[in-house]
Design an enzyme around this catalytic site. Structure first.
Site: not given
Lengths: 309, 478
Positions: B326-327
């Protein structure tokens, strides 16, 4: 396939008719609302038939809620008009609106909110479409791009007008007590003063999310040239953004300033000089309290003095 | 181009008309149109990043063909690893370079020998995590001989860049989507109308619920220290709805749009907040990513077979990698780890496949026990979202410590009444439609056209009325 398209076209035709009819419904909003103050401001700009120097303050609400014109008038012995109403009208409208009134020797002091140079804000927001009810001739001044960008706003305003029409089909809206955002909130110079007696509110930090839009700067340059052709001068003064928002957006502000310098605009002061602590803000990062308005006016007078005397 | 923009409102009908009227007779022409439209759609953000998609598509296409011609295992492995390294290389560089630079710097500083690493000013190409995984799955499937590589360059490129799901999924498998590009599509009115309805519901979720939640959520998360525990609770509950409506709204619009062109995309969300345990939640949340990790990471690692130690290791790996996907931030890793902790007891007690069917199937009300389980699962998931939304780990811990303070029992200072009513209506509609593909798929069908159209017009009016300033979809940043 054709049947599907027919259904879809019929569905959206009904919807579009609903939107168009809604948009054309009579305005049930209070005729004393802020947007109608544009007539008063135009009257101020028209009434001055003199060829003497005038100081005209333009911009969004940071101008309306940011200066006290009587002080400027007496400091320079020059008639001062505060024409600032709402930043949501957009930089392009602010400049277009003022141009017909500009006379020789006028000093135009423009204070565009920083957001005007980011994204499509300079084309205005839904507030500009709300102005159409107060001043239908605004429609003529909107470009095709503005109509395109404002399509969702037109739909929204149409729905809101339907809502107000259904809830108050016949009766006028009842008048409530004076707020900071009304036609009556401005003094005879065009400065917002009604809020001086209201309690201060919490200031929510502002963050500019969109990317820099060079079109806004080009538009400003183009209009500056037209103002100069009329024998008037245009100065840029920085908006009164509150300190926390200023710090948060410092990179973006720097970008705007760099552009101003690069384009050789006439600048007054510095962005930081016109950024104030929250204690001097009334209810938004751009709206000043009485003390804030007086202080900003004092700073403007100091910056203008070497240029006007 | 955003799905919730005016540009898309013009783009979609134009492509639709060209697709079904002008290019209808030739599959190649239809694919060429879809490819051009997809590149136009993506290039609207930043045309420079198109080169990445083109390179990535070309590499995987070539590797796919080479794999079909290569018999030697070692050569096949080299080809597979070339695809993996290239795709993950792009992802690593654009998404994780600065994160690793920061982390190395912090680690060396902790060890007492501070170093200074260079940071790069890198723009993250929109949707890179999505299309990278999609092309990777193609190479892996071809390597595993689950899929015959395509020789049709146009179809392959169109498959990688298919605009409805290019930037935020669902992450499609080549086995499902690629054959749809190579076979003739026939217009199906029912499917198209369903697609329109799904788009409408997706827009409602995004514009009415998610974007309006975002305003209060941003306010509360940006000023955590100023608010009481109860207001922070409001903030995180609103974020729980924001993230769901933002992402599942996008998926609905993507799936609906694909249906208009005769494609079937996989379901990405199956009413996850009605889950009765965390395992069920993960079967219903971001299904395309969860199953991707399951098939290409979890099962190759051994899955839930073997010793408990191995099971625990595998669960932590899959959840942490999923978080990291996701990041590039420790908050996502913490979010993944916390979900692993939630999941583990269920796996070890063999209760992870207890709730397979949707709750209260065929009934209107759930049982008390089901309701309690739903609320409990919802609470656990909500707490985990604090890590997902926080700016950094410290922020997350500050948020949680303030949330669970005595002020939790005070009256919250942020009380978005209209939004709360809208959320309640939304939950009700989702509950009614929980046995369908999307919430409003079957609702309203038994009524006449006047009633149905009035219902859809009401949704559109709601969208117009509650639209706030256009917000980007959260998952674009991933």
């Amino acid at each position: 396939m054709i049947q599907f398209l027919k259904k879809i076209i019929l569905f959206f035709f009904i919807f579009c008719s609903f939107i168009v009819v809604g948009f054309l419904l009579p305005d049930k909003s209070d005729p004393e609302n802020m947007h109608y103050s544009i007539y008063d401001k135009h009257k101020l700009l028209e009434n001055t038939t003199t060829t003497d120097k005038r100081i005209i303050l333009i911009g969004g609400s940071n101008v309306g809620f940011g200066f006290y014109s009587p002080s400027i008038t007496s400091a320079f012995n020059t008639k001062t008009i505060n024409a600032g109403i709402h930043g949501g009208y957009g930089l392009s409208f602010m400049l277009d609106d003022i141009l017909p009134f500009v006379q020789k020797n006028d000093i135009i002091i423009f204070s565009p909110e920083y957001e005007q140079f980011f994204g499509n804000d300079f084309y205005g927001s839904d507030v500009l479409i709300q102005l159409v009810d107060a001043k239908p001739s605004v429609c003529k001044s909107l470009s095709i791009k503005q109509w395109y960008l404002h399509l969702p706003n037109i739909c929204k305003i149409s729905v809101l007008k339907w809502r107000s029409f259904i809830s108050h089909p016949l009766k006028e809206k009842s008048k409530s007590k004076l707020t900071a955002y009304e036609r009556k909130s401005y003094n005879e110079f065009g400065d917002a003063v009604a809020h001086w007696n209201f309690p201060k509110e919490t200031i929510v930090e502002k963050e500019i999310i969109s990317e820099f839009n060079p079109d806004a700067m080009d538009y400003l340059l183009e209009k500056q040239e037209l103002i100069q052709q009329k024998g008037a001068q245009l100065f840029i003064v920085y908006p009164s953004l509150n300190r926390p928002s200023f710090n948060k957006n410092s990179n973006k502000i720097e970008k705007v300033v760099k552009q101003f310098i690069q384009k050789k605009m006439n600048l007054l002061g510095s962005p930081k000089r016109y950024s104030f602590p929250d204690s001097l803000h009334f209810d938004s990062p751009y709206h000043l309290t009485k003390e804030g308005q007086l202080l900003r006016t004092k700073l403007l007078i100091e910056d203008l003095k070497p240029l006007l005397n | 181009m955003l799905f919730n923009s005016i540009e898309f409102a013009f783009f979609l009908p134009i492509v639709f008309i060209l697709y079904w009227f002008i290019t209808k007779k030739s599959l190649q022409l239809q694919n060429l149109l879809l490819l051009s439209a997809s590149y136009f759609f993506y290039g609207w953000w930043d045309w420079r990043f198109l080169s990445l998609i083109i390179v990535s598509s070309f590499i995987d296409y070539t590797i796919g063909l080479s794999l079909s011609k290569t018999k030697k295992t070692i050569n096949r492995k080299i080809l597979l690893w070339s695809s993996i390294l290239t795709n993950l290389g792009f992802l690593g560089f654009f998404k994780y370079f600065n994160f690793f630079a920061d982390s190395f710097e912090s680690a060396f500083t902790l060890l007492g020998s501070p170093i200074s690493t260079d940071r790069l000013s890198i723009l993250l190409p929109v949707g890179i995590s999505f299309y990278t995984f999609q092309t990777l799955s193609y190479s892996i499937d071809v390597y595993k001989r689950k899929l015959t590589p395509t020789k049709d360059l146009l179809s392959f490129f169109a498959f990688v860049s298919f605009f409805p799901q290019l930037v935020a999924g669902p992450i499609e498998r080549a086995q499902n989507l690629l054959p749809q590009f190579t076979s003739r599509r026939v217009f199906n009115q029912k499917k198209a109308i369903d697609g329109m309805r799904q788009i409408l519901w997706g827009l409602f979720k995004k514009v009415v619920i998610a974007d309006n939640c975002a305003e209060s959520v941003d306010l509360i998360f940006n000023n955590t220290g100023d608010y009481s525990g109860s207001t922070l609770a409001v903030g995180i509950v609103l974020f729980t709805f924001q993230i769901y409506c933002d992402f599942s709204g996008y998926s609905d619009i993507a799936i609906g749009t694909a249906r208009l062109f005769g494609f079937n995309l996989m379901k990405n969300f199956a009413f996850p907040y009605f889950s009765r345990d965390v395992a069920e939640f993960w079967r219903r949340w971001h299904i395309s990513l969860s199953t991707w990790f399951r098939d290409y990471l979890y099962i190759p690692l051994g899955g839930s077979t073997g010793s408990n130690q191995k099971k625990i290791r595998n669960i932590f790996i899959i959840f942490i990698v999923s978080g990291f996907w996701h990041g590039a931030n420790w908050t996502f890793i913490a979010w993944g780890a916390l979900n692993a902790l939630y999941f583990l007891p269920l796996l070890l007690l063999k209760r992870n496949r207890k709730n397979i069917k949707i709750v209260a199937q065929g009934k209107f009300f759930p049982s008390i026990r089901e309701l309690i389980n739903i609320l409990l699962t919802f609470s656990l998931i909500t707490i985990a979202w604090v890590f997902f939304r926080a700016n950094n780990i410290q922020h997350a811990f500050d948020y949680l410590s303030q949330l669970f303070s005595l002020s939790l029992f005070s009256i919250p200072s942020v009380r978005p009444t209209a939004l709360t009513i809208l959320i309640i209506i939304f939950i009700f509609v989702e509950w009614l439609g929980r046995e369908s593909e999307f919430a409003i798929e079957k609702i309203n069908l038994k009524f006449n056209r006047l009633f149905r159209w009035t219902f859809y017009h009401c949704i559109i009016i709601c969208i117009i009325l509650y639209a706030v300033k256009q917000q980007q979809f959260i998952y674009f940043q991933f």
